[in-house]
Design a protein around this motif. Sequence first.
Motif, mmCIF file in Angstrom:
data_model
loop_
_atom_site.group_PDB
_atom_site.id
_atom_site.type_symbol
_atom_site.label_atom_id
_atom_site.label_comp_id
_atom_site.label_asym_id
_atom_site.label_seq_id
_atom_site.Cartn_x
_atom_site.Cartn_y
_atom_site.Cartn_z
ATOM 1 N N LEU A 37 124.989 16.397 10.637
ATOM 2 C CA LEU A 37 124.757 14.757 11.457
ATOM 3 C C LEU A 37 126.030 14.130 12.122
ATOM 4 C CD1 LEU A 37 121.982 13.999 8.912
ATOM 5 C CD2 LEU A 37 122.019 15.366 11.389
ATOM 6 N N MET A 107 116.290 10.792 5.102
ATOM 7 C CA MET A 107 116.356 11.026 6.529
ATOM 8 C C MET A 107 115.972 12.325 6.267
ATOM 9 S SD MET A 107 118.509 11.065 9.970
ATOM 10 C CE MET A 107 119.581 12.957 9.326
ATOM 11 N N ARG A 109 114.677 15.602 8.472
ATOM 12 C CA ARG A 109 115.499 16.582 9.625
ATOM 13 C C ARG A 109 114.926 18.113 9.582
ATOM 14 N NH1 ARG A 109 120.444 19.765 8.203
ATOM 15 N NH2 ARG A 109 118.839 20.876 7.528
ATOM 16 N N MET A 112 114.924 20.098 15.825
ATOM 17 C CA MET A 112 115.121 19.608 16.827
ATOM 18 C C MET A 112 114.240 19.418 17.918
ATOM 19 S SD MET A 112 116.440 16.404 15.365
ATOM 20 C CE MET A 112 116.066 16.719 14.038
ATOM 21 N N TYR A 155 122.977 20.976 14.445
ATOM 22 C CA TYR A 155 121.924 19.763 13.533
ATOM 23 C C TYR A 155 122.049 20.905 12.251
ATOM 24 C CZ TYR A 155 120.205 17.704 17.242
ATOM 25 O OH TYR A 155 120.369 16.536 18.879
ATOM 26 N N VAL A 157 120.063 23.399 11.223
ATOM 27 C CA VAL A 157 118.857 23.813 11.418
ATOM 28 C C VAL A 157 118.593 25.460 11.321
ATOM 29 C CG1 VAL A 157 118.166 21.823 11.825
ATOM 30 C CG2 VAL A 157 118.335 23.679 12.684
ATOM 31 N N ARG A 267 117.300 9.553 18.875
ATOM 32 C CA ARG A 267 117.293 10.489 18.050
ATOM 33 C C ARG A 267 118.886 11.447 17.860
ATOM 34 N NH1 ARG A 267 114.425 13.478 23.813
ATOM 35 N NH2 ARG A 267 116.130 11.819 24.824
ATOM 36 N N LEU A 268 118.566 11.455 16.825
ATOM 37 C CA LEU A 268 119.794 12.395 16.643
ATOM 38 C C LEU A 268 120.624 13.066 17.446
ATOM 39 C CD1 LEU A 268 119.502 13.160 12.999
ATOM 40 C CD2 LEU A 268 120.741 12.041 13.730
ATOM 41 N N TYR A 280 113.434 8.860 16.359
ATOM 42 C CA TYR A 280 113.016 8.338 14.872
ATOM 43 C C TYR A 280 112.533 6.948 15.364
ATOM 44 C CZ TYR A 280 115.571 12.305 12.462
ATOM 45 O OH TYR A 280 115.660 13.720 11.669
#
Length: 301
Positions: A37, A107, A109, A112, A155, A157, A267-268, A280
Amino acid sequence: MAEVARRQKQRGPGREITRRDFLKKSGAAATLATAGLVAGSCVLAAKEPGTATGVKYAMVIDLDRCFGCRACMEACKVENNTPEGVFWMYVFRFEEGQYPNVRISYMPRPCMHCDNALCVKPCPVGARYKRADGLVATDWKRCIGCRYCQVACPYSVNYFNWVEPSKRQYLDWQASGATMRRVTNGAIPPYKNPDLDGVAKPERRSIAGGSHTKGVMGKCTFCVHRLEKGLLPACVANCPVDVYHFGNINDPESEVYKLVHSRPAWRLLEELGTRPSVYYIGGAPPTSELRQVEAVGWRKS
């Protein structure tokens, strides 16, 4: 939200980021260790997510309600049978300040599921692709394991299966005797969810069970196998305090639409032009002042 209302210099939604921009942002992410992040993600006013018609799935995460119990992580792992140490949904526990003036925040995650998914573009075989309903999917039967999607995603992920996943849990289900019975109250948790073996509509592609196979990528699918049954993603269905909201953000009557249009949402890494489908509300974007505490990884044997 006043203290986080300062926006970064905008790149514009149509501008392509350069390799230098990408590396700069990736370097900044290292300040939060494995968080992936960046400090100062954009705060945005509620706005239309796009002009596409039909279903466009989105998730809204209310940080004011999250107390970091990580039930969503457990639900995701059980539902998707992810390998040991792999969490498609991850809840960061952050700490900032110095004792005695310390603040804890949480937070979640997931993936996204970006409208402009950077992970899709470098895939050489079309295994990673964007669906019309907004999901970013991986056809694990087509994946060649090049890991380009993992490198491209800002991100963090994506997970590569280095070995044949034979353990998908915290405990050794092969164990027998009093220890297992005491931990599970006599029940033996299921090893595999058969719903992950099917193909997803409308493309009829294998996108749910990628964590079963060595040499392919896996990530959050918003529990596509549950969506096809009219069910909510496992993280949403199992949150005890209604942190998560999920639905069609193109529908003005949906809960997710109303939330992002009635409350300040952010939003990230939106400054990268990724246009995430995860919004978020409440809380504030992470900064370099945060320290991750109580990180979760592999269980030590």
